[in-house]
Scaffold this motif. Structure first.
Motif, PDB file in Angstrom:
ATOM      1  N   ASP A 131       0.843  -1.197   0.000  1.00  0.00           N
ATOM      2  CA  ASP A 131       0.000   0.000   0.000  1.00  0.00           C
ATOM      3  C   ASP A 131       0.881   1.251   0.000  1.00  0.00           C
ATOM      4  N   PRO A 132       0.875   2.045  -1.079  1.00  0.00           N
ATOM      5  CA  PRO A 132       1.767   3.216  -1.144  1.00  0.00           C
ATOM      6  C   PRO A 132       1.421   4.295  -0.127  1.00  0.00           C
ATOM      7  N   GLY A 133       0.235   4.222   0.464  1.00  0.00           N
ATOM      8  CA  GLY A 133      -0.158   5.199   1.467  1.00  0.00           C
ATOM      9  C   GLY A 133       0.371   4.891   2.858  1.00  0.00           C
ATOM     10  N   LYS A 134       1.057   3.766   3.019  1.00  0.00           N
ATOM     11  CA  LYS A 134       1.578   3.362   4.324  1.00  0.00           C
ATOM     12  C   LYS A 134       3.075   3.654   4.423  1.00  0.00           C
ATOM     13  N   GLY A 180       1.451   7.112  13.278  1.00  0.00           N
ATOM     14  CA  GLY A 180       0.012   7.337  13.259  1.00  0.00           C
ATOM     15  C   GLY A 180      -0.684   6.247  12.480  1.00  0.00           C
ATOM     16  N   ARG A 181      -1.875   6.540  11.993  1.00  0.00           N
ATOM     17  CA  ARG A 181      -2.685   5.519  11.312  1.00  0.00           C
ATOM     18  C   ARG A 181      -2.086   5.056   9.990  1.00  0.00           C
ATOM     19  N   SER A 182      -1.198   5.844   9.414  1.00  0.00           N
ATOM     20  CA  SER A 182      -0.580   5.432   8.153  1.00  0.00           C
ATOM     21  C   SER A 182       0.706   4.635   8.378  1.00  0.00           C
ATOM     22  N   SER A 183       1.056   4.399   9.648  1.00  0.00           N
ATOM     23  CA  SER A 183       2.305   3.697   9.969  1.00  0.00           C
ATOM     24  C   SER A 183       2.069   2.198  10.152  1.00  0.00           C
ATOM     25  N   ARG A 206      -0.395   2.488  20.472  1.00  0.00           N
ATOM     26  CA  ARG A 206      -1.149   3.581  21.098  1.00  0.00           C
ATOM     27  C   ARG A 206      -1.227   4.804  20.190  1.00  0.00           C
ATOM     28  N   GLU A 207      -0.208   4.995  19.353  1.00  0.00           N
ATOM     29  CA  GLU A 207      -0.204   6.130  18.424  1.00  0.00           C
ATOM     30  C   GLU A 207      -1.031   5.850  17.167  1.00  0.00           C
ATOM     31  N   GLY A 208      -1.537   4.620  17.040  1.00  0.00           N
ATOM     32  CA  GLY A 208      -2.383   4.278  15.899  1.00  0.00           C
ATOM     33  C   GLY A 208      -1.734   3.410  14.848  1.00  0.00           C
ATOM     34  N   ALA A 209      -0.449   3.053  15.038  1.00  0.00           N
ATOM     35  CA  ALA A 209       0.238   2.211  14.055  1.00  0.00           C
ATOM     36  C   ALA A 209      -0.325   0.798  14.072  1.00  0.00           C
TER      37      ALA A 209
END
Length: 308
Positions: A131-134, A180-183, A206-209
């Motif tokens: 996924d190129p967004g990650k 974050g969520r993209s990690s 906790r940071e969303g990864a």
């Protein structure tokens, strides 16, 4: 399968009370399994007969039998190379045909890994890596950092935003703060699990990864946090756990990512090769003679004759 894996696999078939007991065990495994049955009933809000039915469905003849098996698994998890050397038989003693016998053991370990792995989980992990967004981060321990480096080195050739988490000018724990969520963190953690790796993944989560975990059949504590858990066989006739099956999984993830990215990966590889001048490295046979000339030893200058 490990006891924890057996509990997870059994969940869909359990009654509501048994599910509460199973989830209580999983939420604090293995600690919850090592307490008294009264303590587990309080944790799970389930009766003692319900817990006994659960252990029976797991294949154990009573709660004490269940606990004994959990303790044995925990002990096996924590074994060091020295204790593995002392437990027989870990090292083949045959003087002839040693390598062939060892290869047969390695092959068996790979076959066990293919049975441990859930193909859908592996495909999900590969889709995330492609996924190129990650943004992809990898993290290993004392010996498993080699796997993290190998994945980063090759994955970076296929796609951008890939890096290894290492101790440097920025402490390891601080590097989770910007996630974050993209990690996505690809963590490698094997028995004698490492506190730094576990703590980092907890903070990153906790940071969303999201987390892809490559671990042993007994499962690192990171498995509770991970979205994708890839258990591999590590047990071979050696005092040291083998990384060969884990490396095979890394290679499979790389091959699968390349297949998903297709032309985009090829274009990036071409750009990287042009920028780094890799096309000038010794390569095809058609250029071998010309290339070898670059490395030929210089000829000695002819000595002039001295006139008498």
């Amino acid at each position: 399968m490990t006891i924890e894996q057996r509990i997870r696999a059994l969940l869909p078939q359990l009654t509501p009370g048994e599910k509460r007991a199973a989830r209580a065990l999983l939420a604090a495994y293995p600690i919850a399994a090592l307490g008294t049955i009264a303590e587990l009933t309080a944790r799970a809000d389930a009766s003692a007969p319900t817990i006994l039915r659960l252990t029976g469905k797991l294949g154990f003849d009573g709660y004490s039998h269940f606990q004994r098996a959990v303790r044995e698994e925990v002990q096996e998890k924590m074994q060091s190379p020295l204790s593995l050397m002392d437990s027989a038989p870990r090292v083949p003693t045959a003087k002839s045909g040693f390598f062939g016998a060892f290869i047969a053991d390695i092959t068996a370990a790979l076959q066990r890994t293919s049975r441990l792995l859930d193909n859908d989980v592996l495909e999900g992990a590969i889709a995330t890596l492609a996924d190129p967004g990650k943004r992809i981060y990898t993290l290993g321990g004392r010996s498993s950092h080699v796997l993290a480096k190998h994945l980063v080195f090759h994955l970076h050739q296929l796609r951008p935003n890939v890096q290894e988490i290492t101790a440097g000018s920025v402490p390891v724990y601080h590097q989770a703060a910007d996630m974050g969520r993209s990690s996505v963190v690809v963590a490698f953690d094997f028995r004698r699990y490492e506190r730094q790796t576990i703590d980092f993944c907890q903070q990153a989560a906790r940071e969303g990864a999201r987390i892809i975990l490559v671990t042993d059949p007994w499962l690192s504590p990171i498995a509770e946090l991970a979205q994708w858990v890839l258990p591999v066989e590590v047990d071979v006739p050696s005092p040291f756990d083998s990384s060969l099956a884990a490396m095979a999984v890394v290679e499979a993830m790389l091959a699968g990512t390349l297949a998903r990215l297709g032309p985009a990966a090829r274009e990036r590889m071409e750009r990287l090769e042009q920028g780094a001048g890799i096309d000038k490295v010794i390569g095809g046979a058609e250029n071998a003679e010309a290339e070898m000339g670059t490395f030929a030893a210089p000829r000695k200058p002819k000595q002039r004759r001295q006139s008498r």
